[in-house]
Design a protein around this motif. Structure first.
Motif, PDB file in Angstrom:
ATOM      1  N   ASP A 262      -5.742  -1.669   4.590  1.00 37.58           N
ATOM      2  CA  ASP A 262      -5.657  -2.972   3.940  1.00 37.58           C
ATOM      3  C   ASP A 262      -6.925  -3.281   3.141  1.00 37.58           C
ATOM      4  OD1 ASP A 262      -4.564  -5.551   3.452  1.00 37.58           O
ATOM      5  OD2 ASP A 262      -5.978  -6.353   4.929  1.00 37.58           O
ATOM      6  N   GLN A 263      -8.092  -3.073   3.751  1.00 35.47           N
ATOM      7  CA  GLN A 263      -9.337  -3.560   3.136  1.00 35.47           C
ATOM      8  C   GLN A 263      -9.963  -2.580   2.151  1.00 35.47           C
ATOM      9  OE1 GLN A 263     -12.293  -5.078   5.817  1.00 35.47           O
ATOM     10  NE2 GLN A 263     -10.878  -6.458   6.847  1.00 35.47           N
TER      11      GLN A 263
ATOM     12  N   LYS B 242     -14.675  -3.505  -3.932  1.00 39.06           N
ATOM     13  CA  LYS B 242     -15.074  -3.071  -5.265  1.00 39.06           C
ATOM     14  C   LYS B 242     -16.147  -2.000  -5.078  1.00 39.06           C
ATOM     15  CE  LYS B 242     -12.959  -5.837  -8.307  1.00 39.06           C
ATOM     16  NZ  LYS B 242     -11.686  -5.691  -7.599  1.00 39.06           N
TER      17      LYS B 242
ATOM     18  N   ARG C 184       0.863  -1.186   0.000  1.00 42.13           N
ATOM     19  CA  ARG C 184       0.000   0.000   0.000  1.00 42.13           C
ATOM     20  C   ARG C 184       0.897   1.231   0.000  1.00 42.13           C
ATOM     21  NH1 ARG C 184      -3.094  -3.262  -0.875  1.00 42.13           N
ATOM     22  NH2 ARG C 184      -5.082  -3.802   0.082  1.00 42.13           N
TER      23      ARG C 184
ATOM     24  N   GLN D  31      -9.422  -2.701  -1.537  1.00 45.45           N
ATOM     25  CA  GLN D  31      -9.826  -3.959  -2.174  1.00 45.45           C
ATOM     26  C   GLN D  31     -11.320  -4.028  -2.412  1.00 45.45           C
ATOM     27  OE1 GLN D  31      -8.429  -7.000   0.460  1.00 45.45           O
ATOM     28  NE2 GLN D  31      -6.386  -7.010  -0.413  1.00 45.45           N
TER      29      GLN D  31
END
Ligand SMILES: [Zn+2]
Length: 359
Positions: free
Chosen positions: A246-247, A252, A100, A250
């Protein structure tokens, strides 16, 4: 609601030959030149100036992967947000994320820091949908578009210990509501004192307009407002921030992946034409051009906003607006070319670019 279709084309043109080669007799074919090494990527910089001429600063931790933006002190009188975010950054530097790039803007509104909520005569967190946002907000919007952030968090104080999520400007659930709930579960699980969660429209019991949160979300980023506590709370939020980093990229984002409001989509053929056009411009100017498509009829009255930035421009994207994606691209390219003082006559396809000049 369908709102958004970004498409990023990245064209790398590695042309190191001089023009004079064209007039030389045919020479034996040489192996292609080795690509130039990646330029050193700085871990801090300036994305603009405030109205009073102060630097608008960013810092980065992590050097690969999706980009996440964390801002603080859009309200200058919330200095604990700057302190907490800076302490978070110091901790993260000792434990940098593997995949990241986290960009941190500790003070969005330096001209009002640390005394006032308002800057340049307005509440800067109600100014994002203005036709002409105030200087520090316009600079941050341009930075966001230039960097193509996939997740963004705006840090505040005053409503101690909570996460706010879209929408702020209407009472509807956003299309990513379930994904947000799952992420909050994972974030809270890391906290000694878990934060509460609310939609931003619930904060005052009525919708609010022109917020940083809604703008980021409308531009394809999974976005949050963090209401920090006015005490040292870094240990309590550190792991939760890391879950977000982190999430969130990701997820969408349904905003990001949906078609535009006008129903216009880019066909593969359209994309090819546009790729060729951009390719020709990039080749001609011996540069690297990034193109971002945004469908945002509310803001400009036209269906498409295309921003382009090139390797030789420092955080100054060039914009084109039009009712078709292709025309918006051509308008942006034409502006860029003018900016570079390059001749458009050498470009192909000529008719398209000339039409764009006339538009
Ligand atoms: Zn605030």
């Amino acid at each position: 609601m369908k709102r958004f279709l970004p498409l990023t084309l990245v064209l790398l043109i590695g042309c190191h030959e001089h023009r004079c080669k064209q007039s030389e007799p045919a020479a034996p074919v040489k192996p292609p030149a080795k690509p130039a090494p990646e330029p050193y990527e700085p871990d801090q910089g300036v994305y603009g100036k405030s109205t009073r001429g102060q630097d608008l600063k960013w810092y980065r931790v992590g050097n690969a992967g999706p980009k996440v933006l964390i801002t603080a002190c859009i309200h200058g009188n919330e200095p604990y947000s700057e302190k907490t975010v800076s302490a978070f950054m110091e901790k993260l530097r000792k434990d940098p994320p593997k995949n990241r790039r986290v960009y941190i803007v500790p003070i969005v509104s330096p001209d009002s820091y640390p005394n006032s909520r308002e800057v340049d005569g307005v509440d800067p967190n109600r100014n994002w949908d203005a036709a002409q946002p105030i200087t520090p907000i316009k600079a941050l919007q341009d930075f966001f578009l230039k960097m193509n952030f996939q997740a963004a968090m705006s840090c505040h104080t005053g409503a101690g210990g909570g996460w706010f999520y879209p929408y702020g400007n209407k009472n509807d659930l956003c299309p990513d509501d379930a994904a947000y709930q799952q992420m909050f579960k994972d974030m809270s699980a890391t906290q000694q004192q878990p934060y509460y969660t609310k939609r931003a429209c619930e904060m005052y019991g009525h919708p609010i307009h022109g917020s940083e949160l809604d703008w980021y979300y409308a531009h394809g980023a999974i976005a949050l407002v963090t209401e920090l506590k006015t005490k040292n709370d870094v240990d309590n939020i550190y792991d939760a921030f890391k879950v977000f980093i982190d999430q969130a990229p990701q997820l969408k984002s349904k905003q990001r992946s949906s078609e535009s409001l006008t129903g216009e989509t880019l066909t593969p053929e359209d994309s090819m034409i546009q790729t060729d056009t951009v390719n020709n411009v990039a080749k001609e100017l011996k540069t690297q051009i990034h193109v971002h498509y945004t469908a945002e009829p509310e803001t400009t009255g036209q269906s498409w906003c295309v921003s382009i930035d090139a390797k030789d421009q420092n955080y100054n994207p060039v914009f084109g607006h039009a009712n078709t994606a292709e025309q918006a691209l051509l308008n942006a390219l034409t502006r860029y070319i003018k900016h570079q003082k390059a001749t458009i006559d050498n470009l192909t396809p000529k008719n398209q670019v000339k039409e764009a000049v006339a538009a």
